[in-house]
Every structure is written in C-alpha cells, then in structure tokens.
Write a protein that holds these residues in place. Structure first.
Motif, PDB file in Angstrom:
ATOM      1  N   TRP A 167      -5.565  -5.303   1.747  1.00 31.08           N
ATOM      2  CA  TRP A 167      -4.699  -4.290   1.143  1.00 31.08           C
ATOM      3  C   TRP A 167      -5.281  -3.737  -0.150  1.00 31.08           C
ATOM      4  N   VAL A 168      -6.304  -4.413  -0.690  1.00 36.03           N
ATOM      5  CA  VAL A 168      -6.982  -3.902  -1.887  1.00 36.03           C
ATOM      6  C   VAL A 168      -7.550  -2.508  -1.603  1.00 36.03           C
ATOM      7  N   LEU A 169      -7.985  -2.293  -0.361  1.00 44.05           N
ATOM      8  CA  LEU A 169      -8.554  -0.993  -0.001  1.00 44.05           C
ATOM      9  C   LEU A 169      -7.524   0.122  -0.078  1.00 44.05           C
ATOM     10  N   ALA A 170      -6.238  -0.241   0.007  1.00 44.22           N
ATOM     11  CA  ALA A 170      -5.176   0.759  -0.050  1.00 44.22           C
ATOM     12  C   ALA A 170      -4.739   1.065  -1.474  1.00 44.22           C
ATOM     13  N   LEU A 171      -5.233   0.314  -2.462  1.00 43.23           N
ATOM     14  CA  LEU A 171      -4.773   0.502  -3.840  1.00 43.23           C
ATOM     15  C   LEU A 171      -5.044   1.903  -4.396  1.00 43.23           C
ATOM     16  N   LEU A 231      18.233  -6.423  -0.011  1.00 38.16           N
ATOM     17  CA  LEU A 231      16.808  -6.144   0.170  1.00 38.16           C
ATOM     18  C   LEU A 231      16.581  -4.673   0.493  1.00 38.16           C
ATOM     19  N   VAL A 232      17.403  -4.113   1.378  1.00 41.25           N
ATOM     20  CA  VAL A 232      17.288  -2.694   1.722  1.00 41.25           C
ATOM     21  C   VAL A 232      17.609  -1.823   0.512  1.00 41.25           C
ATOM     22  N   LEU A 233      18.625  -2.205  -0.235  1.00 39.58           N
ATOM     23  CA  LEU A 233      19.006  -1.449  -1.427  1.00 39.58           C
ATOM     24  C   LEU A 233      17.871  -1.420  -2.442  1.00 39.58           C
ATOM     25  N   MET A 234      17.194  -2.553  -2.607  1.00 38.41           N
ATOM     26  CA  MET A 234      16.082  -2.611  -3.548  1.00 38.41           C
ATOM     27  C   MET A 234      14.915  -1.740  -3.082  1.00 38.41           C
ATOM     28  N   ARG A 235      14.702  -1.707  -1.777  1.00 38.24           N
ATOM     29  CA  ARG A 235      13.567  -0.950  -1.263  1.00 38.24           C
ATOM     30  C   ARG A 235      13.856   0.544  -1.170  1.00 38.24           C
ATOM     31  N   THR A 240       9.575   0.384  -5.611  1.00 33.37           N
ATOM     32  CA  THR A 240       9.546  -1.016  -5.216  1.00 33.37           C
ATOM     33  C   THR A 240       8.314  -1.343  -4.388  1.00 33.37           C
ATOM     34  N   GLU A 241       8.057  -0.551  -3.369  1.00 32.95           N
ATOM     35  CA  GLU A 241       6.947  -0.864  -2.461  1.00 32.95           C
ATOM     36  C   GLU A 241       5.580  -0.743  -3.122  1.00 32.95           C
ATOM     37  N   PRO A 242       5.308   0.264  -3.964  1.00 35.09           N
ATOM     38  CA  PRO A 242       4.024   0.277  -4.659  1.00 35.09           C
ATOM     39  C   PRO A 242       3.788  -0.966  -5.506  1.00 35.09           C
ATOM     40  N   VAL A 243       4.829  -1.454  -6.179  1.00 29.78           N
ATOM     41  CA  VAL A 243       4.682  -2.684  -6.965  1.00 29.78           C
ATOM     42  C   VAL A 243       4.398  -3.858  -6.044  1.00 29.78           C
ATOM     43  N   GLN A 244       5.091  -3.922  -4.910  1.00 32.77           N
ATOM     44  CA  GLN A 244       4.878  -4.990  -3.950  1.00 32.77           C
ATOM     45  C   GLN A 244       3.448  -4.972  -3.404  1.00 32.77           C
ATOM     46  N   VAL A 245       2.973  -3.790  -3.062  1.00 31.17           N
ATOM     47  CA  VAL A 245       1.611  -3.662  -2.534  1.00 31.17           C
ATOM     48  C   VAL A 245       0.588  -4.084  -3.573  1.00 31.17           C
ATOM     49  N   PHE A 246       0.801  -3.672  -4.809  1.00 30.95           N
ATOM     50  CA  PHE A 246      -0.118  -3.993  -5.893  1.00 30.95           C
ATOM     51  C   PHE A 246      -0.256  -5.507  -6.046  1.00 30.95           C
ATOM     52  N   ARG A 247       0.851  -6.204  -6.064  1.00 29.01           N
ATOM     53  CA  ARG A 247       0.819  -7.657  -6.225  1.00 29.01           C
ATOM     54  C   ARG A 247       0.283  -8.360  -4.981  1.00 29.01           C
ATOM     55  N   TYR A 248       0.696  -7.871  -3.825  1.00 28.53           N
ATOM     56  CA  TYR A 248       0.250  -8.501  -2.583  1.00 28.53           C
ATOM     57  C   TYR A 248      -1.264  -8.363  -2.416  1.00 28.53           C
ATOM     58  N   ALA A 249      -1.797  -7.194  -2.747  1.00 25.38           N
ATOM     59  CA  ALA A 249      -3.234  -6.951  -2.591  1.00 25.38           C
ATOM     60  C   ALA A 249      -4.068  -7.790  -3.537  1.00 25.38           C
ATOM     61  N   GLU A 255       5.504  -9.639   0.180  1.00 22.68           N
ATOM     62  CA  GLU A 255       5.243  -9.032   1.482  1.00 22.68           C
ATOM     63  C   GLU A 255       5.240  -7.523   1.355  1.00 22.68           C
ATOM     64  N   VAL A 256       4.592  -6.864   2.318  1.00 19.54           N
ATOM     65  CA  VAL A 256       4.436  -5.417   2.283  1.00 19.54           C
ATOM     66  C   VAL A 256       4.981  -4.824   3.576  1.00 19.54           C
ATOM     67  N   SER A 257       5.695  -3.713   3.451  1.00 17.37           N
ATOM     68  CA  SER A 257       6.207  -2.999   4.618  1.00 17.37           C
ATOM     69  C   SER A 257       5.574  -1.607   4.657  1.00 17.37           C
ATOM     70  N   PRO A 258       4.686  -1.336   5.631  1.00 14.54           N
ATOM     71  CA  PRO A 258       4.080   0.000   5.725  1.00 14.54           C
ATOM     72  C   PRO A 258       5.122   1.111   5.866  1.00 14.54           C
ATOM     73  N   ALA A 259       6.238   0.821   6.567  1.00 17.20           N
ATOM     74  CA  ALA A 259       7.276   1.839   6.746  1.00 17.20           C
ATOM     75  C   ALA A 259       7.897   2.224   5.410  1.00 17.20           C
ATOM     76  N   TRP A 260       8.204   1.232   4.582  1.00 17.34           N
ATOM     77  CA  TRP A 260       8.776   1.526   3.272  1.00 17.34           C
ATOM     78  C   TRP A 260       7.750   2.178   2.340  1.00 17.34           C
ATOM     79  N   LEU A 261       6.489   1.875   2.552  1.00 10.31           N
ATOM     80  CA  LEU A 261       5.450   2.518   1.749  1.00 10.31           C
ATOM     81  C   LEU A 261       5.363   4.006   2.101  1.00 10.31           C
ATOM     82  N   LEU A 262       5.493   4.325   3.379  1.00  8.49           N
ATOM     83  CA  LEU A 262       5.527   5.734   3.793  1.00  8.49           C
ATOM     84  C   LEU A 262       6.758   6.436   3.226  1.00  8.49           C
ATOM     85  N   TYR A 263       7.859   5.718   3.164  1.00  9.33           N
ATOM     86  CA  TYR A 263       9.071   6.269   2.546  1.00  9.33           C
ATOM     87  C   TYR A 263       8.814   6.617   1.081  1.00  9.33           C
TER      88      TYR A 263
END
Length: 290
Positions: A167-171, A231-235, A240-249, A255-263
């Motif tokens: 996921w670092v490649l997606a940063l 969880l849905v309310l937070m996302r 929320t998802e960019p922070v999640q991706v940053f930490r996960y990578a 955890e990372v959800s591609p669908a929420w990242l597209l949102y």
C-alpha cells in the motif's frame, strides 16, 4: 486605415461571466509565479525566528509527544501492537498536511487583497502555492518520520512491530487526494470569507473539531468496537480512509477499504469542483467587497 486598428495585442484582459471560467493553460503558464509565491511564503514565515525552518520538525514532534502521552499512555486510545509514538506521528503528519492546506488557503482573498488590486495574474496561483508549501513541509516531516521508523524497526521491537506493505505504492495517490480535498475546502472558505469574515475565525476551530471526528488521536478499532453503525458513520468522514491507508501502509496497523477510499476520492473531486466554481464567481467581484 488607422494604425491603432492594426495593432496586435499580446494579452487581452476581459471580464468573464461563466460558472467555470478557469483557464488551466494560463495557470500553467504562470507556474514560475507559483514557485515564487512558495519561496516568498517560506521566507516571510520563518523570518526573524531563532530556529527558522527547524519549526517544521519541532511542531509535529512536540504534538506527537503530547498525543503519545495523553491519548496513547493515559487514555489508551492508540492501536495495539505498534509503537504509539509512530502511530501518532503518522496520523499527525497527514492530518497536519490537510489542515495546513485548508488554513493556508482560507484567507487567500483577504490577506492578498492589496496585491490582487494592483496587478493581474491567475488568482488560483495563490491557493495552489499555499498547498505546495504544505506539501514541502510534509516531505520534510516524513524524513523525520522515517528516521524514527528505522530506529523502531531495528531497536524498538519491545514497543511493537512495524512493517510496510504494498500500500506504500498508493501513498502518492492518497496524498494527492488529501491535497485536492484540502485545496477544495480551502478555496470554498476563502471565497466565502470575502463576505463573511467570521469564517476566517471559525475555520481553525472547525478544523480542530474535524480532527477529533477523524481517527488521528485514536484507533478506529478501539472506538468502533463491535458497532458496525459507528464504523460506517466514522468512514463517512472523507478523511478517515486516507489516514487509515497512511498508517496501514507505513506501520501495518488497522485495515483499509478500497471502496471507502474511492468514496473519499469522489468527495475530494466534488469539493474541488465546487470550490473552483465558487472561486471563479467570487474573484470577479471580490475587490468590491473585501
């Protein structure tokens, strides 16, 4: 025939009336001006300071220490299994980038009214330069982050494990998403402040509230628990998802959800388009209201 009628003008400045009157070609032609604005802002920001640009590192370092002690140590809201210090440094880095994109562009019209009234140039060059300044600060902060990351990877196993993944490649794309969203929100605020000056005061407070609605000082797993609704309310928060991706990578936690990242990407794009449309409308008459 009159000689004046045969003159060929190199530049013609005329009023625009469309909803989306942004000349991207002209904006690109003024890229040197954007670079000049970036250099000027750096020079004025740290002029007559003892530590100068070192504050780029000192501020996030002090904030990370406070978050680690208060939210990680006392409240126990950090993600388990990873060093709390890196957990908060990663979250604070991307959030500070987003917040500075907003606050840096929020007063574009008001603070530069004198300059706008004297010379013509594409007005969007100013907020874009502010976003680029925030990006440069983030790059410098990430150098410090990776220094700590290397130390924890080799010597800090007692505090938790850290590991990167693909996921670092997606940063870069995630950072572009955050930059677009910050620019969009910032130019919306800057456009509205020409009429409603109170927004300039409220924006800093609003950004702070937004941070606490984003998993920056806490882990989503610690807060959401077994509540799918929460969880849905937070996302639904697009940051929320960019922070999640940053930490996960970078840390391998959460955890990372591609669908929420597209949102989040869709919200960022809509925000930018709305901001540019509003900006293009306001810039035609803002000198009469500022």
């Amino acid at each position: 025939m009159d000689n004046t009628s045969q003159q060929q003008w190199t530049t013609i400045i005329k009023p625009r009336t469309g909803w989306f009157d942004i000349d991207l070609k002209e904006l690109w032609q003024y890229r040197d001006l954007v670079v000049m604005f970036v250099k000027r802002s750096f020079a004025t920001l740290y002029k007559q300071t003892i530590l100068g640009p070192a504050w780029i590192l000192i501020n996030p370092l002090l904030t990370t220490v406070i978050f680690t002690v208060v939210f990680g140590g006392i409240a126990g809201l950090a993600e388990s299994g990873v060093p709390s210090f890196l957990f908060y440094m990663a979250g604070n880095a991307i959030w500070s980038f987003f917040a500075s994109c907003i606050t840096g562009t929020a007063n574009t019209f008001v603070t530069n009214a004198g300059l706008f009234g004297k010379v013509y140039f594409p007005r969007l060059t100013m907020p874009i330069s502010q976003v680029l300044i925030s990006l440069v600060n983030l790059v410098i902060q990430m150098v410090m982050f990776f220094v700590f990351w290397v130390w924890f990877y080799f010597f800090g196993q007692a505090y938790g494990a850290v590991q990167m993944n693909l996921w670092v490649l997606a940063l870069p794309a995630v950072l572009l998403l955050v930059m677009v969203m910050g620019l969009g929100v910032g130019i919306i605020v800057s456009s509205l402040t020409t009429k409603y000056r109170d927004l300039a005061i409220v924006v800093s407070f609003g950004v702070q509230l937004w941070m606490y609605a984003t998993p920056v000082v806490y882990s989503m797993s610690e807060i959401a628990g077994n509540s799918p609704r929460l969880l849905v309310l937070m996302r639904l928060n697009p940051m929320t998802e960019p922070v999640q991706v940053f930490r996960y990578a970078l840390l391998g936690c959460g955890e990372v959800s591609p669908a929420w990242l597209l949102y989040s990407a869709a919200v960022a794009l809509v925000t930018l388009v709305a901001g540019v449309v509003l900006f293009s409308r306001v810039e035609k008459t803002f000198m009469d209201t500022v």
